[in-house]
Write an enzyme that holds these catalytic residues in place. Structure first.
Site, PDB file in Angstrom:
ATOM      1  N   ARG A   3       0.844  -1.201   0.000  1.00 34.26           N
ATOM      2  CA  ARG A   3       0.000   0.000   0.000  1.00 34.26           C
ATOM      3  C   ARG A   3       0.880   1.253   0.000  1.00 34.26           C
ATOM      4  O   ARG A   3       0.522   2.264  -0.592  1.00 34.26           O
ATOM      5  CB  ARG A   3      -0.903   0.001   1.232  1.00 34.26           C
ATOM      6  CG  ARG A   3      -1.929  -1.124   1.257  1.00 34.26           C
ATOM      7  CD  ARG A   3      -2.770  -1.018   2.524  1.00 34.26           C
ATOM      8  NE  ARG A   3      -3.762  -2.072   2.667  1.00 34.26           N
ATOM      9  CZ  ARG A   3      -3.560  -3.222   3.301  1.00 34.26           C
ATOM     10  NH1 ARG A   3      -2.391  -3.483   3.856  1.00 34.26           N
ATOM     11  NH2 ARG A   3      -4.529  -4.116   3.398  1.00 34.26           N
TER      12      ARG A   3
ATOM     13  N   ASP B 294     -10.644  -4.407   8.668  1.00 33.96           N
ATOM     14  CA  ASP B 294      -9.702  -5.392   9.220  1.00 33.96           C
ATOM     15  C   ASP B 294     -10.407  -6.278  10.252  1.00 33.96           C
ATOM     16  O   ASP B 294     -10.191  -7.488  10.306  1.00 33.96           O
ATOM     17  CB  ASP B 294      -8.493  -4.676   9.846  1.00 33.96           C
ATOM     18  CG  ASP B 294      -7.697  -3.899   8.800  1.00 33.96           C
ATOM     19  OD1 ASP B 294      -7.694  -4.330   7.629  1.00 33.96           O
ATOM     20  OD2 ASP B 294      -7.093  -2.863   9.136  1.00 33.96           O
TER      21      ASP B 294
ATOM     22  N   ARG C 237     -12.613  -8.791   8.498  1.00 32.78           N
ATOM     23  CA  ARG C 237     -11.860  -9.945   7.982  1.00 32.78           C
ATOM     24  C   ARG C 237     -11.605 -10.934   9.113  1.00 32.78           C
ATOM     25  O   ARG C 237     -11.821 -12.138   8.971  1.00 32.78           O
ATOM     26  CB  ARG C 237     -10.552  -9.472   7.343  1.00 32.78           C
ATOM     27  CG  ARG C 237     -10.814  -8.780   6.022  1.00 32.78           C
ATOM     28  CD  ARG C 237      -9.545  -8.387   5.292  1.00 32.78           C
ATOM     29  NE  ARG C 237      -9.917  -7.865   3.980  1.00 32.78           N
ATOM     30  CZ  ARG C 237      -9.377  -6.785   3.407  1.00 32.78           C
ATOM     31  NH1 ARG C 237      -8.407  -6.121   4.007  1.00 32.78           N
ATOM     32  NH2 ARG C 237      -9.799  -6.387   2.216  1.00 32.78           N
TER      33      ARG C 237
ATOM     34  N   HIS D 222      -3.007   0.471   8.870  1.00 33.10           N
ATOM     35  CA  HIS D 222      -3.611  -0.471   7.921  1.00 33.10           C
ATOM     36  C   HIS D 222      -2.508  -1.089   7.063  1.00 33.10           C
ATOM     37  O   HIS D 222      -2.409  -0.847   5.877  1.00 33.10           O
ATOM     38  CB  HIS D 222      -4.630   0.283   7.065  1.00 33.10           C
ATOM     39  CG  HIS D 222      -5.440  -0.582   6.164  1.00 33.10           C
ATOM     40  ND1 HIS D 222      -6.125  -1.688   6.600  1.00 33.10           N
ATOM     41  CD2 HIS D 222      -5.687  -0.505   4.829  1.00 33.10           C
ATOM     42  CE1 HIS D 222      -6.765  -2.238   5.584  1.00 33.10           C
ATOM     43  NE2 HIS D 222      -6.505  -1.547   4.496  1.00 33.10           N
TER      44      HIS D 222
END
Ligand SMILES: NC(=O)C1=CN([C@@H]2O[C@H](COP(=O)(O)OP(=O)(O)OC[C@H]3O[C@@H](n4cnc5c(N)ncnc54)[C@H](O)[C@@H]3O)[C@@H](O)[C@H]2O)C=CC1
Ligand SMILES: O=C([O-])CC(=O)C(=O)O
Length: 312
Positions: A93, A153, A156, A180
């Protein structure tokens, strides 16, 4: 005098932006303005029209328009930023930082130009640093510039735990702190199945595997998709945050918040438990962490600081 409908602008009409616009409209949170760059104006108008034509079928009332003109975003109650590039397999990212920081600077100015008192939720990656950039550039109060990572998150983590225990996802709760990135900090000690601590239901080794899969959950989807990143669960996550703010729900939701000493960090945006309501982030909740948890959070915060140091 009629009731005023909420106006929500979604910047970026790509995978996450378009999906978020549709979910927000389906939940009747307000009217939606979908914004992209001038070169993308026609596809953006096309997506908005297509969504508007789904409304009579599904029976939701929301005006949805596509545009590249920020004047159309005037007086937005909430703005969601999804503009920018997404990663491809093999990228982190953080590789997106330079391109997306420039986009954040331009977009933040345009937003506050037309909605000086709005609340902004940022999705664009690397999201901790991009939320910081939007905060600095917009001049809005810290509670009104919020980043999204923790809902996704945690979702998940909850998905993997529910699968492991063959239980409803509804009964699984969790908390993911930190940036993140792959060193985010899922807090097992604060995670439950219907109030029962997960540590009593799943072995330590298996929980560690689930934590690891959560940490790399974004990358798992990037590898499978091949040409972009996740958008259904990210859009659902943005929608729940939007609802908490627009309906002043005061929900306990993990958000990326500006820290001024909380958890021992300063001048950083980082994922922490927050109360989200009509004023945006109304409070940061400080959990007691063990030495091990704090060390993991320190590592994650250091990664975010490193990305922040790349910003000019
Ligand atoms: N924080 C999180 O949990 C997540 C973050 N993301 C991030 O969200 C971002 C968007 O992802 P996708 O929607 O999948 O990408 P996408 O490529 O499908 O869409 C991005 C859109 O932004 C538009 N755009 C670029 N510059 C713009 C500008 N200056 N103004 C308005 N629009 C502009 C592009 O034309 C494109 O339509 C990426 O940076 C991605 O990494 C995605 C999922 C989860
Ligand atoms: O992984 C990515 O690049 C997109 C994202 O942030 C996620 O799905 O968690």
């Amino acid at each position: 005098m009629g009731l005023k409908r909420n106006k929500i602008s979604v910047i970026g009409s790509g995978f996450t932006g378009a999906t978020t616009a549709l979910m927000i409209a389906q939940k009747e949170l307000g009217d939606v303005v979908l914004v992209d760059i001038p070169q993308m104006e026609d596809p953006t108008k096309g997506k908005a029209l297509d969504m508007a034509e789904a409304a009579p079928v599904q029976g939701f009332d929301a005006k949805i328009i596509g545009t590249s003109n920020y004047e159309d975003t005037k007086d937005s109650d909430l703005v969601i930023i999804t503009a920018g590039i997404a990663r491809k397999p093999g990228m982190s990212r953080d590789d997106l930082v330079n391109t997306n920081a420039k986009i954040m600077k331009a977009v933040a100015k345009d937003i506050v130009n037309y909605s000086p008192d709005t609340t902004i939720i940022v999705l664009t990656n690397p999201v901790d640093a991009m939320t910081y950039t939007v905060f600095k550039e917009s001049g809005l109060p810290k509670g009104r510039v919020i980043g999204q990572s923790g809902v996704l998150d945690t979702a998940r983590f909850r998905t993997f735990v529910a699968e492991e225990l063959n239980l409803s996802v509804k009964d699984i709760t969790g908390f993911v702190l930190g940036g993140h990135g792959d060193d985010m900090v899922p807090l097992i000690r604060y995670s439950y199945a219907g109030g029962v601590p997960l540590e009593t239901l799943i072995s330590k080794e298996r929980l560690e595997e689930i934590v690891q899969r959560t940490r790399t959950g974004g990358g798992e989807i990037v590898s499978l998709l091949g040409n972009g990143s996740a958008y259904y669960a990210p859009a659902a996550s943005l929608t729940v945050m939007a609802e908490a703010i627009l309906k002043d729900q005061r929900r306990v939701i993990p958000s990326i918040a500006f820290l001024e000493g909380e958890y021992g960090y300063k001048d950083i945006y980082l994922g922490v438990p927050t109360i989200l309501g009509g004023k945006g982030i109304e409070k940061i909740i400080e959990l007691d962490l063990t030495a091990e948890e704090k060390a993991a959070l320190d590592k994650s915060a250091a990664s975010v600081k490193k990305v922040l140091s790349l910003l000019s």
